[in-house]
Design an enzyme around this catalytic site. Structure first.
Site, PDB file in Angstrom:
ATOM      1  N   ARG A 128       0.821  -1.213   0.000  1.00  0.00           N
ATOM      2  CA  ARG A 128       0.000   0.000   0.000  1.00  0.00           C
ATOM      3  C   ARG A 128       0.859   1.269   0.000  1.00  0.00           C
ATOM      4  O   ARG A 128       0.453   2.277  -0.567  1.00  0.00           O
ATOM      5  CB  ARG A 128      -0.937  -0.003   1.214  1.00  0.00           C
ATOM      6  CG  ARG A 128      -2.123  -0.914   0.960  1.00  0.00           C
ATOM      7  CD  ARG A 128      -3.015  -1.018   2.169  1.00  0.00           C
ATOM      8  NE  ARG A 128      -4.302  -1.593   1.793  1.00  0.00           N
ATOM      9  CZ  ARG A 128      -5.149  -2.117   2.656  1.00  0.00           C
ATOM     10  NH1 ARG A 128      -4.856  -2.132   3.946  1.00  0.00           N
ATOM     11  NH2 ARG A 128      -6.293  -2.607   2.257  1.00  0.00           N
TER      12      ARG A 128
ATOM     13  N   GLY B 213      -6.859  -7.185   1.257  1.00  0.00           N
ATOM     14  CA  GLY B 213      -5.533  -6.989   1.834  1.00  0.00           C
ATOM     15  C   GLY B 213      -4.770  -8.288   1.993  1.00  0.00           C
ATOM     16  O   GLY B 213      -3.606  -8.387   1.605  1.00  0.00           O
TER      17      GLY B 213
HETATM   18  P1  ADP Z   1      -8.950 -10.416   2.446  1.00  0.00           P
HETATM   19  O1  ADP Z   1      -8.112  -9.542   3.351  1.00  0.00           O
HETATM   20  O2  ADP Z   1      -8.186 -10.902   1.266  1.00  0.00           O
HETATM   21  O3  ADP Z   1     -10.229  -9.751   2.071  1.00  0.00           O
HETATM   22  P2  ADP Z   1     -10.016 -11.852   4.707  1.00  0.00           P
HETATM   23  O4  ADP Z   1      -9.554 -10.738   5.580  1.00  0.00           O
HETATM   24  O5  ADP Z   1     -11.473 -12.075   4.592  1.00  0.00           O
HETATM   25  O6  ADP Z   1      -9.350 -11.719   3.257  1.00  0.00           O
HETATM   26  O7  ADP Z   1      -9.443 -13.236   5.231  1.00  0.00           O
HETATM   27  C1  ADP Z   1      -8.071 -13.520   5.257  1.00  0.00           C
HETATM   28  C2  ADP Z   1      -7.793 -14.592   6.279  1.00  0.00           C
HETATM   29  O8  ADP Z   1      -8.642 -15.715   6.090  1.00  0.00           O
HETATM   30  C3  ADP Z   1      -6.392 -15.112   6.223  1.00  0.00           C
HETATM   31  O9  ADP Z   1      -5.657 -14.615   7.311  1.00  0.00           O
HETATM   32  C4  ADP Z   1      -6.574 -16.635   6.276  1.00  0.00           C
HETATM   33  O10 ADP Z   1      -5.706 -17.260   7.213  1.00  0.00           O
HETATM   34  C5  ADP Z   1      -8.019 -16.795   6.709  1.00  0.00           C
HETATM   35  N1  ADP Z   1      -8.629 -18.066   6.289  1.00  0.00           N
HETATM   36  C6  ADP Z   1      -8.712 -18.581   5.059  1.00  0.00           C
HETATM   37  N2  ADP Z   1      -9.291 -19.786   5.076  1.00  0.00           N
HETATM   38  C7  ADP Z   1      -9.587 -20.060   6.368  1.00  0.00           C
HETATM   39  C8  ADP Z   1     -10.185 -21.166   7.042  1.00  0.00           C
HETATM   40  N3  ADP Z   1     -10.580 -22.252   6.390  1.00  0.00           N
HETATM   41  N4  ADP Z   1     -10.311 -21.082   8.384  1.00  0.00           N
HETATM   42  C9  ADP Z   1      -9.892 -19.985   9.064  1.00  0.00           C
HETATM   43  N5  ADP Z   1      -9.323 -18.917   8.485  1.00  0.00           N
HETATM   44  C10 ADP Z   1      -9.173 -18.947   7.150  1.00  0.00           C
HETATM   45 MG    MG Z   2      -8.253  -9.115   5.432  1.00  0.00          MG
END
Ligand code: ADP
Ligand code: MG
Length: 397
Positions: free
Chosen positions: A35, A353
């Protein structure tokens, strides 16, 4: 949409620029500076134009008062390195130090003020309190540039109110981001494939409502897949689950079937004994997750299935890691999806993010993607067709 050029000759003018410098920190070490790098071109452009640049931003979620661990000081240092010139850091937002630094800026010089969220007015729900803070910020400047795409969905003092007080324009980053996202909402190349994952389950389930009207395929991984599996009547062990969203998932599955949108769910899952990097784990069928285990990634068969659904895409939007990619044992699904995006001939966009950080920490070349968005929530709300206050206020100036 206006541009910075519409603000006229900026030489000698004080320009307040709202950037998104909300980077992940480990102590005072920036673990992903994406960023900051994305914010550099607009700041550089303003400085090159002879403006006296006042950068404002937030970091993390302090509660309206200073907290050392949320200081932007490490970001000031990184920003200075990337710009190759000094960035004077003010240890307050609208206090005496900030005022004197702003006053002392010469043409082309740059200052960064301390974390905006150290002041309760920044995020206040009270319009008057927010406006009062915005007035203090506006008093520093002759013009305002909105370049923090990651916050344009927030009605906050430095994003929204300040734009009502000064001549305003979007910066290059906000422009680039909105141009790309518009391409996804207006006549995307088909098939249009959306890949959703991550852990903000209910936030992201909401976006499916609108995507069902525009996407051809929706691939579901990450934490939200378990609510879908549960909706289909399967056990999910101790996996992430939002019971109150089961009906929503059922409704989506029904509507998808009616409208011919393909919702693709994993066929296998990596189930772990606990949430830890070294947890014992095994690949199990998606409908046979053992009690007491939790699904932390999509399985290899699902990863291959998802890759095949991405291979012939005209457009791909990906938001949310497929698993807990921070632990190598559960990074396979995320890696496979990222790889598939780099291999398809279609136009690819990564939003979120953690998704963007995953792409970088897993070692992919950013240039292999069509666009990596700096805004997770903002890009989702844009795709949901919502009005974003920080963009609307610029249009309505
Ligand atoms: P982004 O920031 O890309 O929008 P999110 O903030 O929604 O994504 O989620 C990111 C997190 O989701 C990561 O830290 C990852 O570890 C977690 N994650 C992905 N799959 C699972 C799962 N099956 N159980 C728990 N956490 C998960
Ligand atoms: Mg996130």
């Amino acid at each position: 949409m206006k541009t910075i050029e519409d603000l006229g000759d900026l030489r000698g003018k004080r320009v307040l620029v709202r950037s998104d410098l909300n980077v992940p920190l480990d102590g005072t070490t920036i673990t992903d500076d994406g960023r900051v790098r994305a914010s550099v071109p607009t700041i550089q452009q303003l400085a090159d134009a002879g403006a006296r640049v006042i950068v404002v931003a937030h970091l993390g979620r302090p509660k309206g008062a200073p907290e050392a661990k949320y200081s932007l000081a490490p970001v000031a240092a990184r920003l200075s390195e990337l710009l190759g010139k000094p960035v004077t850091f003010a240890q307050d937002t609208v206090g005496d130090e900030a005022a004197s630094i702003v006053k002392g800026l010469a043409d082309g010089e740059i200052a960064l003020l301390e974390n905006l969220r150290f002041n309760a007015g920044e995020t206040s729900k009270d319009d008057a309190e927010r406006l009062a803070f915005a007035q203090q910020l506006a008093a520093f400047a002759d013009a305002y540039v909105s370049d923090g795409f990651g916050v344009v969905h927030r009605k906050q003092a430095s994003v929204y109110d300040v734009a009502t007080l000064l001549p305003s324009a979007p910066g290059g980053l906000v422009q680039a981001e909105t141009t790309v996202l518009r391409r996804l909402t207006e006549e995307p190349e088909r098939p249009y494939v959306v890949v959703l994952g991550g852990s903000k389950v209910s936030d992201k389930l909401g976006v499916i409502d609108n995507l069902l009207k525009v996407a051809d395929r929706i691939l579901i991984g990450g934490g939200m897949l378990f609510t879908f599996l549960k909706a289909q009547g399967h056990g999910v062990g101790s996996s992430l689950l939002e019971e109150d969203q089961i009906d929503t998932c059922l409704d989506y599955l029904k509507r998808a079937a009616e409208t011919g949108v393909e919702i693709v769910l994993p066929v296998d899952v990596v189930a772990a004994e606990k949430f830890a990097a070294d947890a014992a784990h095994q690949v199990v069928a998606a409908d046979a997750i053992p009690d007491g285990t939790l699904g932390l990634d999509i399985g290899p068969e699902s990863a291959a299935l998802f890759a095949s659904k991405i291979a012939d895409a005209g457009t791909v939007f990906w938001n949310g890691p497929m698993g807990v990619f921070e632990f190598e044992a559960f990074a396979g699904g995320t890696r496979a999806v990222a790889q598939a995006l780099t291999e398809t001939a279609g136009f690819t966009v990564v939003g979120g993010g953690d998704s963007a950080a995953a792409v970088r920490t897993l070692g992919f070349d950013e240039a292999a993607f069509g666009h990596i968005s700096t805004g997770g929530g903002a890009s989702l709300e844009f795709l949901e067709g919502k009005q974003l206050p920080g963009l609307d206020v610029l249009d309505n100036q």
